[in-house]
Design a protein around this motif. Sequence first.
Motif, short mmCIF file in Angstrom:
data_model
loop_
_atom_site.label_atom_id
_atom_site.label_comp_id
_atom_site.label_asym_id
_atom_site.label_seq_id
_atom_site.Cartn_x
_atom_site.Cartn_y
_atom_site.Cartn_z
N ARG A 49 8.90 13.43 5.44
CA ARG A 49 9.96 12.49 5.81
C ARG A 49 11.08 12.48 4.79
N HIS A 50 10.72 12.57 3.51
CA HIS A 50 11.74 12.67 2.47
C HIS A 50 12.59 13.93 2.68
N ASN A 51 11.92 15.05 2.93
CA ASN A 51 12.65 16.31 3.14
C ASN A 51 13.56 16.22 4.37
N ARG A 52 13.09 15.57 5.42
CA ARG A 52 13.94 15.41 6.61
C ARG A 52 15.14 14.54 6.30
N SER A 53 14.98 13.54 5.46
CA SER A 53 16.12 12.70 5.12
C SER A 53 17.11 13.44 4.22
N MET A 54 16.64 14.40 3.46
CA MET A 54 17.52 15.16 2.56
C MET A 54 18.15 16.38 3.25
N ARG A 55 17.76 16.67 4.48
CA ARG A 55 18.26 17.87 5.16
C ARG A 55 19.77 17.84 5.37
N ARG A 56 20.36 16.68 5.37
CA ARG A 56 21.81 16.58 5.60
C ARG A 56 22.61 17.25 4.49
N HIS A 57 21.99 17.49 3.35
CA HIS A 57 22.68 18.15 2.24
C HIS A 57 22.59 19.68 2.32
N PRO A 59 23.49 22.01 4.64
CA PRO A 59 24.66 22.82 5.01
C PRO A 59 25.63 23.05 3.85
N GLY A 60 25.81 22.06 3.00
CA GLY A 60 26.67 22.25 1.84
C GLY A 60 26.11 23.29 0.88
N PHE A 61 24.81 23.26 0.67
CA PHE A 61 24.18 24.26 -0.19
C PHE A 61 24.25 25.65 0.44
N ILE A 62 24.10 25.72 1.76
CA ILE A 62 24.20 27.02 2.45
C ILE A 62 25.58 27.61 2.24
N VAL A 63 26.61 26.80 2.39
CA VAL A 63 27.98 27.29 2.18
C VAL A 63 28.17 27.77 0.74
N LYS A 64 27.65 27.02 -0.22
CA LYS A 64 27.77 27.44 -1.63
C LYS A 64 27.13 28.80 -1.85
N TRP A 65 25.93 28.99 -1.30
CA TRP A 65 25.23 30.25 -1.52
C TRP A 65 25.88 31.39 -0.74
N ALA A 103 20.51 31.85 0.82
CA ALA A 103 21.24 31.21 1.93
C ALA A 103 20.43 31.27 3.22
N ILE A 104 19.75 32.39 3.46
CA ILE A 104 18.92 32.52 4.67
C ILE A 104 17.74 31.57 4.61
N VAL A 105 17.09 31.47 3.46
CA VAL A 105 15.96 30.54 3.31
C VAL A 105 16.42 29.10 3.56
N LEU A 106 17.57 28.74 3.03
CA LEU A 106 18.09 27.39 3.24
C LEU A 106 18.42 27.15 4.71
N ALA A 107 18.97 28.15 5.37
CA ALA A 107 19.30 27.99 6.80
C ALA A 107 18.03 27.83 7.64
N VAL A 108 17.00 28.58 7.30
CA VAL A 108 15.73 28.44 8.02
C VAL A 108 15.13 27.06 7.77
N ALA A 109 15.18 26.60 6.53
CA ALA A 109 14.63 25.27 6.21
C ALA A 109 15.41 24.18 6.94
N TRP A 110 16.73 24.30 6.97
CA TRP A 110 17.55 23.30 7.67
C TRP A 110 17.23 23.30 9.17
N THR A 111 17.11 24.50 9.75
CA THR A 111 16.78 24.60 11.18
C THR A 111 15.41 23.99 11.46
N TRP A 112 14.45 24.27 10.60
CA TRP A 112 13.10 23.73 10.77
C TRP A 112 13.12 22.20 10.71
N LEU A 113 13.78 21.67 9.70
CA LEU A 113 13.79 20.22 9.52
C LEU A 113 14.58 19.52 10.63
N GLU A 114 15.55 20.20 11.22
CA GLU A 114 16.29 19.63 12.35
C GLU A 114 15.45 19.68 13.62
N ARG A 115 14.70 20.76 13.81
CA ARG A 115 13.99 21.01 15.07
C ARG A 115 12.70 20.20 15.17
#
Length: 120
Positions: A49-57, A59-65, A103-115
């Motif tokens: 649940r903590h990770n899901r609440s932090m997922r909003r950050h 996309p910014g990290f993905i752009v940086k990477w 960047a790919i790992v972060l995108a997969v994690a973001w997709t997982w936490l959103e889905r």
Amino acid sequence: MGQHAPEQGLEPAHEPESILRLWWRYIWPFLYFRDCTRGSWMERVQSYRHNRSMRRHLPGFIVKWLLFTAFWFAFGMMFDEFAGLVIPAACCFVTGTWTGIVAIVLAVAWTWLERFPELY
């Protein structure tokens, strides 16, 4: 009467962080997430649940990477085409590949936490 004794239980004043530490926190997203594979069932649920609440950050990290990746590939092309330096160009391309993988790992994690809202 002029000065008061510090009360017990108060936290000491925080020292300012070094610029290196701030930079590290700015670019490394994994500091903000918890391991969901350790602990009791309740701890794993809370971590997820903590990770899901932090997922909003993320996309910014993905752009940086992705910017880091573009930076390293641009320098690699510059070394290769303009200076003819093959070894530094190869080092830049390898580093760019690594940053692209992050960047790919972060995108997969973001997709997982959103889905998957509730894993447990």
